[in-house]
Design an enzyme around this catalytic site. Sequence first.
Site, short mmCIF file in Angstrom:
data_model
loop_
_atom_site.label_atom_id
_atom_site.label_comp_id
_atom_site.label_asym_id
_atom_site.label_seq_id
_atom_site.Cartn_x
_atom_site.Cartn_y
_atom_site.Cartn_z
N LYS A 1 -59.09 49.94 21.36
CA LYS A 1 -58.46 50.38 22.60
C LYS A 1 -58.79 51.83 22.90
O LYS A 1 -59.21 52.18 24.00
CB LYS A 1 -56.95 50.14 22.51
CG LYS A 1 -56.21 50.34 23.81
CD LYS A 1 -55.67 51.72 23.90
CE LYS A 1 -55.08 51.97 25.28
NZ LYS A 1 -54.52 53.32 25.37
N ASP B 1 -54.56 47.14 26.23
CA ASP B 1 -53.33 47.62 25.59
C ASP B 1 -52.28 46.53 25.73
O ASP B 1 -52.57 45.43 26.17
CB ASP B 1 -52.87 48.92 26.23
CG ASP B 1 -52.88 48.82 27.73
OD1 ASP B 1 -52.32 47.84 28.27
OD2 ASP B 1 -53.45 49.69 28.39
#
Length: 209
Positions: free
Chosen positions: A118, A136
């Site tokens: 991420k 996310d």
Amino acid sequence: MTKADKAYELLKESYPHAKCGLDYGTPFQLLVSTMLSAQATDKSVNQVTEDLYKQYPDLNSFLELTQEEIENKIRKIGLYKNKAKNIYKMLRELKERHNGEVPKNMEDLMSLSGVGRKTASVVLVEAFKIPAFPVDTHVFRITRRIGLSTATTPDKVSDEMMSKLPKYKWHLMHHLLITHGRETCIAQNPKCEACSVSNICNYFRNNKK
DNA sequence: AACTCGGGGCA
DNA sequence: TGCCCAGAGTT
């Protein structure tokens, strides 16, 4: 037009203000900010980094800090012990393995301490404009609710979204989804009555209609 | 796949 | 007060 393309168009209409919530200047600063943002709000990260980057704008100035000093400077943000430890290690990895430069590819970024897919994706997209699709918790929740992805891990959702959308839409779609997740498609009791994609959403069809 | 870290925001 | 949050590493 695919469902992903349709969601993109509808969300684009709803959130003309969609953008990355982290304040930063350089790629190095974005890397640090993104590491800090894990399980924390952008607001608290921005508050802390505003003064931090004035005093310590780059890698060399950060390298002068001890792990304890970093810990004290980010104490207002959650998980600060882990984050300080990882940032302290990451700084030295940047210096020793990457000539002090923030890497511009997924593999090297992810090899840094405290940097997962991420964080690496965010740095690639926001700092270098290199196509990637950060996933996310918001993006994970929303893509599964709408029915854009049935994947069970964030990595797989990221791959699936990239395969379903043309590259040039990835960057904005990421911003649209996190904005949607923050303002409308929240974790508990999503505001389906105010949602612009409810007409194509599996969650809405199954639970609210 | 589940667990841990953690202060702040918000009800 | 209690619950959740723009994650990553370890087991």
